[in-house]
Design an enzyme around this catalytic site. Structure first.
Site: not given
Lengths: 383, 249
Positions: A363, A123, A125, A154, A338
């Site tokens: 998305e 889709l 561009e 992408w 961490h």
């Protein structure tokens, strides 16, 4: 078709085995070298993942979105890139299944389901993503073929895959522009070039490519639904499942971050006690766990609405927005818990931290999701 | 040849087992259950024998509560042909399982019975041996390799100091060790197809077997917690403690 709870449990148990045996031990090395996981793809074919949501009539498994989301969550908790290999492939398959002609379904779906023919959707561009009506890739009818010119970027699975569902303009003058947009299945061949593999901070291993179509001839039979001007609607329908799937990825990363943090906080000691006994860490863990649970419930609710055939753009948007922001939040908090080990390349946390932000962008950006949610709120509640 | 494979539903090997507060056993509610790993190896070996043409049919058997069907379904999804559940609420001891298996062997007349060398819950490692004894069949226990001849099988066993190979006349009972094979996991299409495979449910009474427990569990307790260690000042003190307190040197 519905999958019973018993089947779902068996399916998830097999997925767990696959992840434990074939993915987890290799994820670190493959991601560090940005290597496409070919062996894992072969295992995924055998496992049947490429047909997860394809109708059994066409050789797939016909899993519900609810079960599918649980699979995506599990895969992403181990290595998100692996889910990308079948996610956009299945969105392409869903477009064929929902809108394709019977001949197209018979021709493509069984091969999609077996993973012989793999791909995704194209889709975006170089200068347009969110605003799809502004695409410039052009398909001009010439006899029994379309001649396609333009570029896409992408595009997941575009380098290693063999086929893509490509959004093109068949009538650039159409008003509104969506009436001039169509979805073409384009297989690799003359005029379809992958110009380069894109470098990214995360989501490594999976091929994100930039594509050029240069007088690429595509048989008219490859027009999904055999009628021009339906492409945007066809792809937007698939994006609901796409958003549920990205939400599930967010849940997976958020869970991985929490699980590792809960384990580490019990082992690491400061001032003579495990850090899980310090309030500052407890507050982080509680916040992470609560957001994770909310994300999972939102995702499941959206998936259930999708399975029941209800409108779910708002629900999928909410799940996508919240679960992906949770993934980002939990990855940062996991890194703080961490400490230096979180920042180290030798452990998983820094990978989650690099992978998570993609989810807020891909998305449909999270900004776009908020707009969709707000519009739906107004539309569903007229004054 | 028909192969009978026994599969047991146990607490998943990844789960940290917790003892019930009243000491009557371990917590199994809301705990992930799966097929005993040694039984997976048994199913895998049977599947390989079928794929090699040595066996024609694989029957997967489980015993216990209704939910044991899940374990049978896992075996069917891996590739077994049909399943039998011997349904009972009774806690089954190895001898009871062996007697039930004997009854099924008499009903099914398999050429080979393959069972795990032990289940990871009770760790009895008795069922296969008892079954061979009450059937009067030869047994090849802790098998790491099977090689078939016309009416016999050579079983490689990992024993202290090397490998022992025993030749058994068929029919026989085999118990599997870890290195016999690496079991496959069920593919998703096979899980869906397994639904159509036949599964029969029987009861111990129908098989004429009394499964009343003969052993009473007095108490189940957690292993003792490790005590915190101490630092010693010198090598001399360490040696002294190792010799006089730990008595290891």
């Amino acid at each position: 078709m519905t999958v019973s709870n018993d089947d779902e449990a068996l399916i998830l148990a097999s997925i767990d085995r696959f992840l434990e045996r074939d993915v987890a031990p290799h994820a670190h090395a493959l991601e560090a070298s940005d290597t496409y996981p070919r062996d894992i793809v072969e295992q995924m074919k055998e496992l049947g993942l490429f047909g997860a949501t394809i109708d059994p009539e066409y050789g797939g498994l016909g899993l519900s979105a609810v079960t599918y989301a649980k699979i995506v969550e599990r895969v992403s908790a181990v290595w998100m890139s692996v889910s990308g290999i079948f996610n956009s492939h299945l969105i392409m398959a869903a477009a064929v299944q929902r809108f394709g002609s019977e001949a197209q379904k018979r021709h493509y779906l069984p091969r999609f389901a077996r993973g012989e023919l793999r791909g995704g959707i194209a889709l975006t561009e170089p200068d347009c993503g969110t605003d799809l009506q502004a695409i410039r890739t052009r398909a001009v009818r010439d006899g029994d073929a379309y001649v396609v010119n333009g570029s896409k970027t992408w595009i997941s699975n575009s380098i290693e895959g063999q086929i893509l569902a490509v959004l093109v303009k068949t009538d650039p003058q159409a008003q509104p522009p969506r009436r001039g947009m169509s979805l073409l299945l384009i297989e690799k061949g003359p005029g379809f070039e992958v110009s380069r593999k894109l470098e990214k901070i995360g989501y490594k291993g999976i091929d994100s490519g930039e594509l050029t179509f240069d007088d690429c001839r595509v048989p008219v039979d490859n027009l999904i639904g055999e009628e021009e001007g339906r492409g945007l609607n066809q792809i937007l329908a698939g994006l609901e499942l796409g958003r549920i799937n990205v939400a599930a990825r967010g849940v997976g990363i958020a869970r991985a971050c929490l699980d590792e943090s809960v384990a580490y906080a019990q082992v690491r000691k400061t001032f003579g006690k495990p850090i899980c006994e310090h309030q500052s860490i407890q507050i982080k863990l509680a916040e992470m766990a609560t957001r994770l649970e909310a994300s999972r419930l939102l995702t499941e609710a959206a998936a259930r609405a999708y399975d029941e055939g209800r409108r779910c753009d708002m629900e999928a948007g909410m799940a996508k927005l919240f679960a992906t922001e949770t993934a980002i939040h939990n990855s940062i908090e996991a890194m703080r818990i961490h400490g230096a080990y979180g920042y180290s390349k030798e452990f998983n946390i820094e990978r989650y931290y690099r992978d998570a932000p993609l989810l807020a962008i891909g998305e449909g950006t999270n900004e776009m999701q908020r707009i969709i949610i707000a519009r739906q709120l107004v539309e569903r509640n007229p004054a | 040849m028909k192969i009978l494979v026994a599969v047991k539903r146990v607490i998943d090997y990844n789960v940290k087992v917790r003892v019930k507060a009243d000491g009557s056993g371990v917590e199994t509610s809301n705990v992930k259950m799966s097929m005993n790993p040694f039984d997976e190896i048994a199913v895998e070996e049977a599947l390989r024998l079928k794929e090699a043409g040595t066996a024609e049919e694989i029957v997967a058997v489980s015993m216990g509560i209704d939910r044991c069907q899940e374990t049978i379904r896992t075996a069917l999804a891996m590739g077994a042909d049909r399943g039998i559940l011997v349904q009972t609420e009774e806690e089954l001891e190895p001898l009871a399982v062996a007697k039930l298996l004997k009854a099924l062997v008499e009903r099914e007349s398999p050429g080979l019975v393959i069972v795990g060398k032990q289940a990871i819950d009770g760790d009895h490692s008795e069922t296969g041996q008892m079954l061979a004894a009450i059937l009067g069949w030869p047994q090849g226990t802790f098998a790491s390799k099977l090689e078939f001849e016309t009416d016999s099988v050579n079983v490689t066993r990992e024993v202290d100091g090397g490998l022992e190979i025993v030749k058994l006349k068929l029919p026989a009972v085999i118990t599997t060790d870890l290195r016999l094979n690496e079991p496959r996991f069920a593919s998703l299409p096979n899980i869906m197809k397994a639904k159509k495979k036949p599964m029969e449910t029987l009861t111990p009474a129908e098989l004429g077997v009394d499964v009343t427990p003969r052993v009473t569990v007095v108490e189940v307790v957690e292993p003792p917690k490790r005590k915190a260690g101490i630092r010693v000042e010198s090598v001399q003190a360490l040696v002294e403690k190792l010799r006089n307190e730990a008595k290891v040197i």
